[in-house]
Design a protein around this motif. Structure first.
Motif, PDB file in Angstrom:
ATOM      1  N   VAL A 225       0.854  -1.187   0.000  1.00  0.00           N
ATOM      2  CA  VAL A 225       0.000   0.000   0.000  1.00  0.00           C
ATOM      3  C   VAL A 225       0.889   1.235   0.000  1.00  0.00           C
ATOM      4  CG1 VAL A 225      -1.677   1.309   1.337  1.00  0.00           C
ATOM      5  CG2 VAL A 225      -1.820  -1.188   1.243  1.00  0.00           C
ATOM      6  N   ASP A 226       0.696   2.150  -0.989  1.00  0.00           N
ATOM      7  CA  ASP A 226       1.627   3.279  -1.063  1.00  0.00           C
ATOM      8  C   ASP A 226       1.055   4.567  -0.473  1.00  0.00           C
ATOM      9  OD1 ASP A 226      -0.202   3.883  -2.950  1.00  0.00           O
ATOM     10  OD2 ASP A 226       1.216   3.988  -4.635  1.00  0.00           O
ATOM     11  N   ARG A 227       0.086   4.409   0.431  1.00  0.00           N
ATOM     12  CA  ARG A 227      -0.416   5.587   1.146  1.00  0.00           C
ATOM     13  C   ARG A 227       0.492   5.895   2.335  1.00  0.00           C
ATOM     14  NH1 ARG A 227      -5.309   3.115   0.285  1.00  0.00           N
ATOM     15  NH2 ARG A 227      -5.218   2.115   2.324  1.00  0.00           N
ATOM     16  N   MET A 228       0.404   7.122   2.815  1.00  0.00           N
ATOM     17  CA  MET A 228       1.169   7.489   4.009  1.00  0.00           C
ATOM     18  C   MET A 228       0.638   6.688   5.197  1.00  0.00           C
ATOM     19  SD  MET A 228       3.606   9.369   5.158  1.00  0.00           S
ATOM     20  CE  MET A 228       3.967  10.836   4.222  1.00  0.00           C
ATOM     21  N   PRO A 229       1.481   5.919   5.909  1.00  0.00           N
ATOM     22  CA  PRO A 229       0.978   5.126   7.047  1.00  0.00           C
ATOM     23  C   PRO A 229       0.579   6.042   8.190  1.00  0.00           C
ATOM     24  CG  PRO A 229       3.364   5.023   6.963  1.00  0.00           C
ATOM     25  CD  PRO A 229       2.931   5.773   5.734  1.00  0.00           C
ATOM     26  N   SER A 230      -0.518   5.688   8.860  1.00  0.00           N
ATOM     27  CA  SER A 230      -0.910   6.536   9.994  1.00  0.00           C
ATOM     28  C   SER A 230      -0.580   5.856  11.319  1.00  0.00           C
ATOM     29  CB  SER A 230      -2.408   6.860   9.922  1.00  0.00           C
ATOM     30  OG  SER A 230      -3.135   5.656   9.885  1.00  0.00           O
ATOM     31  N   SER A 231      -0.249   4.561  11.281  1.00  0.00           N
ATOM     32  CA  SER A 231       0.237   3.918  12.501  1.00  0.00           C
ATOM     33  C   SER A 231       1.093   2.721  12.108  1.00  0.00           C
ATOM     34  CB  SER A 231      -0.925   3.466  13.385  1.00  0.00           C
ATOM     35  OG  SER A 231      -1.343   2.171  12.988  1.00  0.00           O
ATOM     36  N   LEU A 232       1.717   2.108  13.103  1.00  0.00           N
ATOM     37  CA  LEU A 232       2.585   0.971  12.823  1.00  0.00           C
ATOM     38  C   LEU A 232       1.787  -0.246  12.378  1.00  0.00           C
ATOM     39  CD1 LEU A 232       5.215   1.192  15.704  1.00  0.00           C
ATOM     40  CD2 LEU A 232       5.364   2.013  13.358  1.00  0.00           C
ATOM     41  N   PHE A 233       0.456  -0.202  12.578  1.00  0.00           N
ATOM     42  CA  PHE A 233      -0.366  -1.343  12.184  1.00  0.00           C
ATOM     43  C   PHE A 233      -0.872  -1.211  10.758  1.00  0.00           C
ATOM     44  CE2 PHE A 233      -0.494  -1.139  16.781  1.00  0.00           C
ATOM     45  CZ  PHE A 233      -0.116  -2.429  17.097  1.00  0.00           C
ATOM     46  N   ASP A 234      -0.529  -0.073  10.130  1.00  0.00           N
ATOM     47  CA  ASP A 234      -0.909   0.108   8.727  1.00  0.00           C
ATOM     48  C   ASP A 234       0.082  -0.607   7.824  1.00  0.00           C
ATOM     49  OD1 ASP A 234      -3.034   1.579   9.322  1.00  0.00           O
ATOM     50  OD2 ASP A 234      -2.273   3.501   8.540  1.00  0.00           O
ATOM     51  N   SER A 235      -0.434  -0.994   6.672  1.00  0.00           N
ATOM     52  CA  SER A 235       0.484  -1.533   5.670  1.00  0.00           C
ATOM     53  C   SER A 235       1.294  -0.372   5.103  1.00  0.00           C
ATOM     54  CB  SER A 235      -0.314  -2.211   4.566  1.00  0.00           C
ATOM     55  OG  SER A 235       0.521  -2.506   3.486  1.00  0.00           O
ATOM     56  N   GLY A 236       2.550  -0.624   4.752  1.00  0.00           N
ATOM     57  CA  GLY A 236       3.378   0.435   4.172  1.00  0.00           C
ATOM     58  C   GLY A 236       4.327  -0.163   3.167  1.00  0.00           C
ATOM     59  N   ARG A 237       4.492   0.517   2.046  1.00  0.00           N
ATOM     60  CA  ARG A 237       5.351  -0.019   0.991  1.00  0.00           C
ATOM     61  C   ARG A 237       6.799   0.425   1.216  1.00  0.00           C
ATOM     62  NH1 ARG A 237       4.443   0.866  -5.468  1.00  0.00           N
ATOM     63  NH2 ARG A 237       2.435  -0.073  -5.008  1.00  0.00           N
ATOM     64  N   ALA A 238       7.708  -0.554   1.214  1.00  0.00           N
ATOM     65  CA  ALA A 238       9.129  -0.225   1.382  1.00  0.00           C
ATOM     66  C   ALA A 238       9.730   0.138   0.035  1.00  0.00           C
ATOM     67  CB  ALA A 238       9.873  -1.398   1.989  1.00  0.00           C
TER      68      ALA A 238
END
Ligand SMILES: Nc1ncnc2c1ncn2[C@@H]1O[C@H](COP(=O)(O)OP(=O)(O)OP(=O)(O)O)[C@@H](O)[C@H]1O
Ligand SMILES: [Mg+2]
Lengths: 290, 284
Positions: A225-238
């Motif tokens: 997911v390439d959205r800005m993460p809002s917490s550590l439980f969000d998916s985030g693209r490396a």
């Protein structure tokens, strides 16, 4: 005596010249490959790479825009991995170097499993992370489970490097400390660990660097997911996942892939220098340069 | 001007603070501090020395001489129980310090080792600053107050004649010192803990003749204040600094104490012909 002088003065033999030539060509080949890679990255990626690229959101599946959320996710994942791997790695290395005998059964088995783990393909770590952290612990696709997976991947290298650093301490320190009535714990904390700090930093960088550059470990755990993460439980693209996605799945994404790769390399170099500088600064005055 | 400043001022004239005390009580009325009775030590069943009995007198320098491999180092390490750390090492016999059996399993080994310092053949400062080399063991033994730490560091360094050489670089790495300075730092580190006894295992053998002479003078200056047991291969040195001397020799594959007496008796009128041959340079 005269022999020694004449040997030293004799012009180098064909064999010496050949060996030297072989060594030099090997060295230049390695250097060349590295600089070729860097030059290629710079040529394709440099004109895209600017402040806006670092601070903008990706647009049009990443073809346009920047990498801001991806950069943030990457840094978060790495931070979690380091925060977990450093204390765990240090503790394990201390256990191995202080409480097991070299060549003892426990030490042999642990080092064997560590070596196997260090050579395990990243996809296996990715699958493990997805099964254990994402599914079993219920963290799903999240930065947390990505960071934990990276920590697992970095640990074997980190432990080996730190253990080697700890074992390098000369036996005289231990004997000297015992003779002064200084406990093993004090010796460890004030002498051995600081002396091994550069190895710890180097191991951390090697481990995290290896893990960060791998895509497979993160695709299944932190997701894409390439959205800005809002917490550590969000998916985030490396970053590595982003590069992979741009080159493989997005036609016309090459330019931004190059720029992202450049960012990743700069990040790695910066992290490396930071680790060295930190270990030097924190412990450099306590240990000699020699 | 505080008292510490005053004595510091006196020190800059180049004298060790211990110097005046050398002329103190002579060792002519010996009082036993350490008693060793029928002590034997084995490494994995192989004896290093057997059946050693001797008394070590308070305030005196006792030299142990003998050829390589006769168990001198092993003997020293059994006195501060450093031998406990060597796997496969068994000790048998009795060692008393001030009448107390130190081989008692309930004895406080940390406290024992504070009381009985040890200097090794190769200088072994920690890879810390000069100051922290001295402070770390002090803190371990409960000295926490800044003023007292500073005072002890200063006094120990002054006692070994190192203060003037290092006072401007206390926070630089100890490993950057020369070998002789490192060895004196190690002695200072032991002295800072205010021990009663110093065990020295060939403390000068890794040093050049000049540095060795400095350390030797230092040991001589400790006489009277500390009880020193020194192992040395340098017979002239033993003769110069020791009050008592013990001669070890390998007998039937294990080390044994052949003769123990006043130093001058060992060197001038030995009772045993092995001793006479060894100190006369004819054997060993
Ligand atoms: N850690 C050890 N494990 C097994 N054997 C040992 C160990 N240390 C010493 N020994 C043996 O014990 C004997 C006595 O050794 P020790 O080091 O006490 O002699 P030394 O008199 O100090 O000799 P040197 O004058 O060379 O220092 C030697 O035969 C040696 O091989
Ligand atoms: Mg020895």
């Amino acid at each position: 005596m005269r022999d020694a002088v004449s040997t030293a003065r004799r012009s180098p033999s064909i064999r010496d010249i050949l060996i030297q030539a072989a060594i030099w060509s090997a060295v230049s080949l390695v250097a060349l490959a590295f600089f070729w890679l860097l030059a290629d990255l710079l040529r394709h990626g440099a004109q895209r790479l600017d402040w806006a690229f670092l601070t903008a959101l990706p647009k049009n599946a990443g073809r346009d825009g920047g990498v801001a959320p991806i950069l943030v996710s990457t840094l978060l994942i790495v931070a979690i991995a380091m925060a977990l791997a450093a204390p765990l790695g240090l503790a394990t290395a201390i256990f191995l170097s202080e409480f097991t005998r070299v060549g003892g059964r426990l030490a042999r088995w642990t080092s064997l499993s560590l070596d196997v783990l260090a050579g395990t393909p990243s996809i296996v770590f990715g699958l493990f992370g997805s099964a254990f952290f994402s599914a079993f612990l219920g963290l799903g696709f999240s930065i947390l489970s990505g960071g934990m997976t990276l920590a697992c991947m970095a640990l074997p290298i980190l432990i080996r490097a730190t253990e080697a650093g700890l074992r390098m301490a000369p036996g005289e320190w231990r004997l000297g400390a015992a003779a002064l009535g200084v406990s093993r714990a004090t010796l460890l904390w004030h002498v051995l660990v600081p002396a091994a700090a550069p190895s710890l930093a180097a191991g951390l960088m090697l481990g995290i660097g290896r893990a960060m550059a791998e895509t497979a470990a993160l695709i299944f755990t932190s997701g894409y997911v390439d959205r800005m993460p809002s917490s550590l439980f969000d998916s985030g693209r490396a970053l590595s996942v982003h590069i992979y996605d741009l080159t493989m799945n997005v036609s016309g994404g090459d330019q931004n892939a190059y720029a992202s790769a450049l960012v990743l390399i700069i990040l790695l170099i910066a992290a490396n220098s930071l680790a060295l500088w930190l270990s030097d600064r924190m412990f450099g005055q306590r240990i000699t340069s020699s | 001007m505080t008292q510490a400043d005053e004595s510091r001022g006196a020190d800059t004239h180049g004298a060790y603070t211990l110097k005046p005390l050398v002329a103190g009580p002579p060792c002519c009325e010996p009082k036993k501090l350490i008693g060793v009775e029928k002590l034997s030590l084995r490494y994995n069943g192989v004896p290093a020395f057997e059946d050693v009995s001797l008394d070590i007198y308070r305030g005196c320098v006792t030299a142990l001489i003998g050829p390589s491999g006769c168990g001198k180092t092993s003997f020293l390490s059994s006195i501060n129980r450093l031998s406990d750390l060597i796997p496969g090492c068994e000790v048998e016999g009795r060692i008393t310090v001030d009448g107390e059996n130190i081989r008692n399993p309930r004895a406080d080994v940390q406290a024992l080792r504070r009381r009985i310092g040890m200097i090794f053949q190769k200088p072994n400062p920690f890879p810390l600053s000069i100051r922290r080399n001295l402070e770390m063991p002090l803190k371990e033994h409960g000295v926490k107050i800044r003023a007292e730490l500073d005072e002890r560091v200063w006094r120990a360094l002054a006692d070994v004649g190192l203060w003037d050489e290092v006072k401007d670089r206390l926070d630089t790495p100890a490993l950057a010192l020369s070998g002789g300075q490192q060895q004196r730092l190690c002695i200072a580190r032991a002295l800072a803990l205010r021990p009663d006894v110093l065990l020295m295992d060939e403390p000068c053998s890794a040093l050049d003749p000049l540095a060795s002479a400095v350390v030797e003078d230092l040991i001589a200056s400790l006489r009277g204040r500390y009880t020193v047991v020194i192992v040395t291969h340098n017979l002239a040195q033993a003769r110069r600094i020791a009050n008592y001397a013990g001669f070890f020799w390998v007998k039937e594959r294990a080390g044994a104490l052949i003769e123990f007496d006043h130093c001058h008796r060992i060197f001038e009128a030995p009772r045993h012909e092995l001793t006479a041959a060894y100190v006369g340079g004819r054997r060993g």
